[in-house]
Design a protein around this motif. Structure first.
Motif, PDB file in Angstrom:
ATOM      1  N   ASN A 352       0.804  -1.220   0.000  1.00 17.34           N
ATOM      2  CA  ASN A 352       0.000   0.000   0.000  1.00 17.34           C
ATOM      3  C   ASN A 352       0.839   1.274   0.000  1.00 17.34           C
ATOM      4  N   SER A 353       2.167   1.124   0.030  1.00 14.65           N
ATOM      5  CA  SER A 353       3.022   2.310   0.039  1.00 14.65           C
ATOM      6  C   SER A 353       3.137   2.880  -1.371  1.00 14.65           C
ATOM      7  N   LEU A 354       3.601   4.112  -1.459  1.00 17.52           N
ATOM      8  CA  LEU A 354       3.729   4.741  -2.770  1.00 17.52           C
ATOM      9  C   LEU A 354       4.904   4.178  -3.552  1.00 17.52           C
ATOM     10  N   LEU A 414      -8.991  -3.899  13.050  1.00 14.76           N
ATOM     11  CA  LEU A 414      -9.689  -3.769  14.330  1.00 14.76           C
ATOM     12  C   LEU A 414     -10.445  -2.452  14.449  1.00 14.76           C
ATOM     13  N   GLY A 415     -10.445  -1.650  13.397  1.00 13.39           N
ATOM     14  CA  GLY A 415     -11.115  -0.359  13.466  1.00 13.39           C
ATOM     15  C   GLY A 415     -10.342   0.686  14.242  1.00 13.39           C
ATOM     16  N   LEU A 416      -9.026   0.484  14.409  1.00  6.11           N
ATOM     17  CA  LEU A 416      -8.211   1.421  15.186  1.00  6.11           C
ATOM     18  C   LEU A 416      -7.634   2.553  14.343  1.00  6.11           C
ATOM     19  N   GLY A 417      -7.604   2.383  13.029  1.00  3.97           N
ATOM     20  CA  GLY A 417      -6.911   3.339  12.179  1.00  3.97           C
ATOM     21  C   GLY A 417      -7.403   4.764  12.329  1.00  3.97           C
ATOM     22  N   ALA A 418      -8.723   4.959  12.356  1.00  5.52           N
ATOM     23  CA  ALA A 418      -9.272   6.314  12.439  1.00  5.52           C
ATOM     24  C   ALA A 418      -8.891   6.989  13.749  1.00  5.52           C
ATOM     25  N   GLU A 419      -8.909   6.230  14.849  1.00  3.74           N
ATOM     26  CA  GLU A 419      -8.567   6.816  16.147  1.00  3.74           C
ATOM     27  C   GLU A 419      -7.075   7.112  16.242  1.00  3.74           C
ATOM     28  N   ILE A 442      -5.249   4.595  -4.839  1.00  2.00           N
ATOM     29  CA  ILE A 442      -6.683   4.554  -5.107  1.00  2.00           C
ATOM     30  C   ILE A 442      -7.285   3.193  -4.779  1.00  2.00           C
ATOM     31  N   ASP A 443      -6.447   2.135  -4.789  1.00  2.00           N
ATOM     32  CA  ASP A 443      -6.951   0.800  -4.476  1.00  2.00           C
ATOM     33  C   ASP A 443      -6.857   0.467  -2.987  1.00  2.00           C
ATOM     34  N   ASN A 444      -6.415   1.430  -2.169  1.00  2.00           N
ATOM     35  CA  ASN A 444      -6.306   1.214  -0.721  1.00  2.00           C
ATOM     36  C   ASN A 444      -7.567   1.752  -0.046  1.00  2.00           C
ATOM     37  N   ALA A 445      -8.674   1.026  -0.223  1.00  2.00           N
ATOM     38  CA  ALA A 445      -9.968   1.489   0.282  1.00  2.00           C
ATOM     39  C   ALA A 445      -9.989   1.697   1.795  1.00  2.00           C
ATOM     40  N   PRO A 446      -9.404   0.806   2.611  1.00  2.00           N
ATOM     41  CA  PRO A 446      -9.435   1.041   4.063  1.00  2.00           C
ATOM     42  C   PRO A 446      -8.778   2.358   4.465  1.00  2.00           C
ATOM     43  N   SER A 447      -7.639   2.688   3.839  1.00  2.00           N
ATOM     44  CA  SER A 447      -6.958   3.932   4.190  1.00  2.00           C
ATOM     45  C   SER A 447      -7.769   5.148   3.742  1.00  2.00           C
TER      46      SER A 447
END
Length: 472
Positions: A352-354, A414-419, A442-447
């Protein structure tokens, strides 16, 4: 009087020495913090782990008043722990199976990929659950050699460590040695076994000229530092290997090691060969023959990001009442360089890195030192109970800043990314008032979702990279 911790653990040729060794490690950490310790273990366990004899020993069936009872035993569950409530003020369970109920105040499972939710149906409502290799109970000598290990891992293969725990009841050691011989590779080999290993004499009798046998060694950390590859199993030594970035070929020698072996292969820190009982020497030789510098470097980097060897101290602080399971934020420090190196080079993060390019340690170290000492970059570490969950980085321009997020492998899903991102952004905006840009594949939907939840508005994409912006 100093508080007393009683450890209920066993060691034998059948179950190995891992339970006893990690209890001894925690006992040492607690003693440094002012505790006393005693071991509730059968006398025969001392023959497998002689170091148990350095501590006061009590009858495993005794009801000795204790401030803390530590239970590390697959055959004990809520029935035993409930009875122990009569004499133990608090109970800590060390487990890695999540297959039975417990009556405890605190539970630790150091398995990579294990989550607190796995234990919720198995523990009382008020039980605090700690999970992941950040709490792996390793002796201090592993963490102390981490800096040297980072400098040493070069993707070469000249020395192999063969170690399947203290007892190796199925003689996977012999299989590994046969595989090394069949590979035809010119390798120096260190072999480690405990003095109670049932196949010790057979291994000794057939030891090849290029191998050195170490029996009951206290130098495991040094042997791992000197090795370029380990052939071993999925017991506690797996976290020792990760701490020192030692690539591994792993065999399953017990059912309870399957989850660890699979998780480490997914994380890129090891290659899983399968069950030792069904493997051939030719299969081991084939795996050795297919290793290359890039694969070894990738496994080493991934391992460094999984375990830093500081788990015993973290657990001791939790037992002392530090932390309450809440997320905290702090500026990055020099000690964070190795863990960030591992996170950045972990396969999923690389995908997922550039750049999608493995970063050598020397380059990362120079970049990280410049980041800490310069005025154009800020990095914040987000932790819970002293264990790092993720990092948020800000690269400062003249009138904007570019923000990026990386999560520890065990924090994903785990849903921790946003926090984690929220805490990092808040810490940065407390001293800077700049528009923030995030560049996301663009293909990294979770981020994309994590940044959107923190007020970042996506714009157009260029070459598959979306720029999302948040105004101060």
């Amino acid at each position: 009087m100093r508080p007393l911790a009683v450890f209920r653990c066993d060691a034998s040729a059948a179950i190995g020495s891992g339970h006893a060794v990690r209890c001894l490690t925690l006992a040492a950490a607690l003693e440094q913090a002012g505790w006393r310790s005693a071991l509730a273990t059968p006398a025969e366990s001392l023959g497998v782990v002689p170091a148990l004899g350095r501590h006061p020993r009590i009858d495993p069936d005794a009801s000795a008043p204790a401030d803390l009872l530590v239970v590390d035993h697959y055959r004990l569950d809520a029935a035993y722990e409930g009875t122990a409530r009569a004499w133990a003020r608090r109970i800590l369970v060390l487990d890695d199976l999540a297959d039975r109920t417990h009556d405890c105040d605190l539970l630790l499972d150091q398995t990579l990929g294990r989550h607190a939710a796995d234990y919720r149906p198995l523990v009382p409502p008020g039980c605090r659950v700690l999970t992941g290799p950040a709490f792996a109970l390793l002796r201090p000598d592993f963490a102390s050699l981490r800096g040297q290990a980072l400098e040493r891992r070069r993707g070469v293969l000249k020395r192999v460590l063969v170690a399947f725990g203290g007892t190796d009841p199925g003689n996977a050691t012999g299989l590994a040695l046969a595989g090394i011989a069949a590979s035809g590779l010119d390798l120096a080999v260190d072999v480690v076994l405990g003095q109670a290993a049932p196949h010790l004499e057979a291994v000794r009798a057939s030891l090849p000229a290029n191998a050195t046998l170490h029996v009951g060694t206290a130098r495991m950390a040094e042997l791992m530092l000197d090795a370029d590859l380990a052939i071993g199993a999925g017991g506690s030594s797996a976290w020792e290997r990760c701490c020192l970035g030692l690539p591994a070929l792993m065999m399953v020698i017990a059912d309870n090691q399957r989850a660890v072996t699979a998780a480490l292969e997914r994380a890129g820190a090891a290659l899983a060969l399968g069950d030792a009982a069904s493997l051939s020497a030719a299969a081991v030789a084939d795996a050795l023959g297919h290793l290359d510098a890039g694969g070894l470097a990738t496994m080493a980097a991934a391992g460094f990001g999984i375990c830093d060897g500081m788990g015993a101290g973290r657990l001791a602080r939790v037992l002392a009442g530090d932390g309450a399971g809440v997320l905290t934020v702090r500026p990055a420090e020099e000690r964070d360089g190795a863990i960030l190196y591992g996170w950045k080079n972990e396969p999923a993060a690389l995908a997922n890195s550039l750049s999608r390019t493995l970063v050598p340690w020397a380059d990362h170290r120079a970049w990280f030192v410049a980041s800490l000492t310069g005025d154009r970059r800020r990095i914040f570490m987000i932790e819970r109970d002293g264990a790092a969950l993720g990092a948020v980085r800000f690269d400062l321009g003249d009138c904007r800043a570019v923000v990026s997020l990386v999560l520890a492998p065990e924090s994903r899903g785990l849903g921790l990314g946003a926090e984690v991102l929220r805490l990092g952004v808040e810490a940065f905006l407390a001293t800077h008032s700049l528009p923030l840009d995030a560049r996301i594949r663009i293909d990294n939907a979770p981020s994309l979702k994590v940044f959107a939840r923190n007020g970042f508005v996506p714009g157009g994409d260029t070459d598959g990279v979306v720029t999302a912006t948040r105004l101060p």
